[in-house]
Write a protein that holds these residues in place. Sequence first.
Motif, mmCIF file in Angstrom:
data_model
loop_
_atom_site.group_PDB
_atom_site.id
_atom_site.type_symbol
_atom_site.label_atom_id
_atom_site.label_comp_id
_atom_site.label_asym_id
_atom_site.label_seq_id
_atom_site.Cartn_x
_atom_site.Cartn_y
_atom_site.Cartn_z
ATOM 1 N N ARG A 155 3.921 1.547 1.555
ATOM 2 C CA ARG A 155 4.126 0.229 2.145
ATOM 3 C C ARG A 155 4.514 -0.707 1.018
ATOM 4 O O ARG A 155 3.717 -0.961 0.115
ATOM 5 C CB ARG A 155 2.842 -0.246 2.799
ATOM 6 C CG ARG A 155 2.966 -1.622 3.451
ATOM 7 C CD ARG A 155 1.670 -1.947 4.174
ATOM 8 N NE ARG A 155 1.731 -3.235 4.805
ATOM 9 C CZ ARG A 155 0.772 -3.717 5.581
ATOM 10 N NH1 ARG A 155 -0.295 -2.993 5.823
ATOM 11 N NH2 ARG A 155 0.883 -4.915 6.126
ATOM 12 N N GLN B 71 -4.956 7.010 1.945
ATOM 13 C CA GLN B 71 -4.196 6.019 1.192
ATOM 14 C C GLN B 71 -4.271 6.302 -0.295
ATOM 15 O O GLN B 71 -5.328 6.622 -0.836
ATOM 16 C CB GLN B 71 -4.741 4.620 1.485
ATOM 17 C CG GLN B 71 -4.061 3.520 0.675
ATOM 18 C CD GLN B 71 -4.572 2.143 1.057
ATOM 19 O OE1 GLN B 71 -5.025 1.925 2.182
ATOM 20 N NE2 GLN B 71 -4.503 1.210 0.134
ATOM 21 N N THR C 149 3.732 11.695 2.174
ATOM 22 C CA THR C 149 3.075 10.433 1.876
ATOM 23 C C THR C 149 3.683 9.312 2.685
ATOM 24 O O THR C 149 4.765 9.433 3.244
ATOM 25 C CB THR C 149 3.232 10.080 0.381
ATOM 26 O OG1 THR C 149 4.614 9.959 0.099
ATOM 27 C CG2 THR C 149 2.610 11.133 -0.499
ATOM 28 N N GLU C 150 2.965 8.227 2.715
ATOM 29 C CA GLU C 150 3.469 7.007 3.345
ATOM 30 C C GLU C 150 3.322 5.872 2.354
ATOM 31 O O GLU C 150 2.351 5.785 1.633
ATOM 32 C CB GLU C 150 2.656 6.688 4.598
ATOM 33 C CG GLU C 150 2.969 5.323 5.182
ATOM 34 C CD GLU C 150 2.072 5.001 6.351
ATOM 35 O OE1 GLU C 150 1.818 3.828 6.575
ATOM 36 O OE2 GLU C 150 1.618 5.923 7.024
ATOM 37 N N THR D 123 0.836 -1.202 0.000
ATOM 38 C CA THR D 123 0.000 0.000 0.000
ATOM 39 C C THR D 123 0.865 1.244 0.000
ATOM 40 O O THR D 123 2.059 1.195 0.298
ATOM 41 C CB THR D 123 -0.918 0.035 1.232
ATOM 42 O OG1 THR D 123 -0.119 -0.019 2.411
ATOM 43 C CG2 THR D 123 -1.907 -1.117 1.216
ATOM 44 N N HIS E 191 0.586 5.405 1.275
ATOM 45 C CA HIS E 191 -0.222 6.316 2.093
ATOM 46 C C HIS E 191 0.405 7.700 2.173
ATOM 47 O O HIS E 191 1.624 7.846 2.180
ATOM 48 C CB HIS E 191 -0.350 5.788 3.532
ATOM 49 C CG HIS E 191 -1.135 4.529 3.654
ATOM 50 N ND1 HIS E 191 -2.494 4.508 3.859
ATOM 51 C CD2 HIS E 191 -0.746 3.239 3.610
ATOM 52 C CE1 HIS E 191 -2.915 3.252 3.927
ATOM 53 N NE2 HIS E 191 -1.870 2.467 3.783
ATOM 54 N N TRP E 192 -0.471 8.725 2.277
ATOM 55 C CA TRP E 192 -0.034 10.047 2.725
ATOM 56 C C TRP E 192 0.157 9.975 4.238
ATOM 57 O O TRP E 192 -0.562 9.264 4.928
ATOM 58 C CB TRP E 192 -1.097 11.100 2.429
ATOM 59 C CG TRP E 192 -1.416 11.290 0.974
ATOM 60 C CD1 TRP E 192 -2.542 10.907 0.324
ATOM 61 C CD2 TRP E 192 -0.600 11.937 0.002
ATOM 62 N NE1 TRP E 192 -2.487 11.254 -0.993
ATOM 63 C CE2 TRP E 192 -1.294 11.898 -1.228
ATOM 64 C CE3 TRP E 192 0.666 12.543 0.036
ATOM 65 C CZ2 TRP E 192 -0.790 12.437 -2.401
ATOM 66 C CZ3 TRP E 192 1.164 13.088 -1.139
ATOM 67 C CH2 TRP E 192 0.452 13.026 -2.335
ATOM 68 N N ARG F 67 -4.418 4.577 -3.515
ATOM 69 C CA ARG F 67 -4.789 3.206 -3.860
ATOM 70 C C ARG F 67 -3.948 2.688 -5.026
ATOM 71 O O ARG F 67 -3.923 3.276 -6.109
ATOM 72 C CB ARG F 67 -6.264 3.149 -4.231
ATOM 73 C CG ARG F 67 -6.745 1.752 -4.603
ATOM 74 C CD ARG F 67 -8.241 1.752 -4.890
ATOM 75 N NE ARG F 67 -8.691 0.460 -5.365
ATOM 76 C CZ ARG F 67 -8.676 0.093 -6.648
ATOM 77 N NH1 ARG F 67 -8.238 0.948 -7.566
ATOM 78 N NH2 ARG F 67 -9.098 -1.096 -7.023
#
Length: 745
Positions: free
Chosen positions: A377, A220, A374-375, A210, A212-213, A222
Amino acid sequence: MERLWGLLQRAQSLSPRPSQTIYKPVEGTQQGRLEEEEEDREEGPEPPVPFCPMKLRGPEPRLSFTGRQSLGLWASAGRRAAPYLVLMALLIFTGAFLLGYVAFRGSCQACGDDVLVVSEDVNYEPGPETQQGTMYWSDLQALFLRLLGEGCLEEAIRQTSLRERVAGSAGMAALAGDIRQALSRQKLDHVWMDTHYVGLQFPDPAHPNTLHWVDEAGGQLRLEDPDVYCPYSATGNATGALVYAHYGRPGDLQHLRSLGVEPAGRLLLMRLGAISFAQKVASAQDFGALGVLIYPDPADLSQDPHKPELPSHRAVYGHVHLGTGDPYTPGFPSFNQTQFPPVQSSGLPSILAQPISADIALQLLRSLCCHRSTEGRVGPRSGQVGCGHSHPAGAGSDLLLNGFRPRRSLLFISWDGGDFGSVGSTEWLEGYLSVLHLKAVVYVSLDNAVLGDDKFHAKTSPLLISLIENILKQVDSPNHSGQTLFEHVVSHNQSWDAEVVRPLPMDSSAYSFTAFAGVPAVEFSFLEDGQAYPFLHTKDDTYENLHRALRGRLPAVAQAVAQLAGQLLIRLSHDHLLPLDFSRYGDEVLRHMGSLNEFSGDLKARGLTLQWVYSARGDYIRAAEKLRKEIYSSEESDERLMRMYNVRIMRVEFYFLSQYVSPADSPFRHIFLGHGDHTLGALLDHARLLRSGGARDPKTASSRQVPGLDFQEGRFRRQLALLTWTLQGAANALSGDVWNIDNNF
């Protein structure tokens, strides 16, 4: 389909029993990365440098995985379907691999009544079945072209496209069985399967990747397809500012530094192309980045409204192991009996990588101006098994029945696990290495043979360039009526080899045969003019899309590839003297030395000289000319003498594997094509550090350059010695026996 199996094959005294080896599963962990061909692409404008904070998070690494028996023959991994469909069809009608045994058993019906084909047994005498009339090259060529048909090729491609092609899957096992049956019907001497157990990395459906912000708003991004990932990426989490890094070449990252933007400690956004996924991740890791996101930029893809386009929501698959084969058994074949060493490939990355779509990239690029965060994964888990399948060819099919029996044996082989870094081909090669470097003449790859119909490339060893030129003059262009392929090529560039010839890329199954084993190899490709075929390494890479991209010309292009490969194999298996141009490497050295000459003044100021490299090159050229004169003045009917010459010619490529470095530490020992301090490219990269204060061209800066490294005289002297003595050794070996060497050391 059955008419042309066994094309160009010669009988061997091998066991008639098909064999299959079954091995037990093994356990291990996985990560990795790889390198692909550099392509010339039009570069679009670079987005602004500003960056925003970002975090990459991935699932925890799994410490074990289940291995399983794999019987797949292809290297598609479910991502490169269409090119491999073409590969299978062409394999059925021509053959993808030639092992020419200069020392071989049997006789040559093509050679006339008075020619004895050389045997491993010096006392061998021909049997009565050899006493038949002569079949000349023109006869063979006409017979081969008459037997070839477009319709059968297209139908084979269409039927194979219906199969599941994920590496190590049940669908691949079924496909392997079908191909084995097809081969067994072709009167081949021997058909068998080899099974290898390797570590392949697949995403975890329970813990998809994933993005993410991580600012106040959160949320997220997508990922449209969680199945698209970077095999052998590191696992874990990473947080950092997002920086746009263009194609991710060392020069691009160095350019960021020159602008005051430090890649270290950041997450890099890179566009697809120019270099491979593995090279991008390796460069990012060298510059201290924490992770990489890779996207297909629409500017790099076709803008032709009449051709299909890659959807903007589609991400592109690519592994990131900077190497080939199973990264958990480097240098060793992944057979059951192998005692696996507790080491991993040095090409496995320690940072995270994830492919994203153009749509996701657009959102991230917009955020660069807004300093949003952002984040992410990333980090797919451990995976499953891959294998390679080999099918040696004997005597059979129409060419044989019409009187042609090659002097040299052919092996027809198809691989699995290619999208994970030529796993099947490399593991098979490692398993038979001790035999191949003594007997293998040429490897011909049909991987990625049809990706367009506008232009033709041959990624090849210099030894095959002259032969390829000759064959191009005898093959019709698939989309220019009345022209040969050679005429089509020179209409764009009078220097045909500059237009056609490319070095072998690491993502080709042919690369390891040359760079690791010292066997000359070639990979043919028909390509689109300008922009690349957009669906490669995506789920949209289907028979239908490839057919649309070629505007209905897929059968014609496949036929051209079949003609090209088939006639090449006929020449290599039919000619008394191997048609390998051993003098070409003298020109190759001169080409590289021209680049080194730029730094001769800087080197001289430090008391260094390139004199000994020039001397070794001169010795090689003299040895090549001497051998050429010997051959010219000898009788072609003297089979024993021809055998002696062929042994010297076929080992030329092997001579360029450095004998002064460890295969375990530097598996790609080829001084022109390999990787490591022993290569000519590494020497040139080091010489560039003499002018490290100047700006570097991002197109020419090599992935071997380590940022922040200054010129080191001691290291340069060692590199110079490694290169010089390998080249000198090649010159000595080409000269023949020790008492024939007249070089002054």
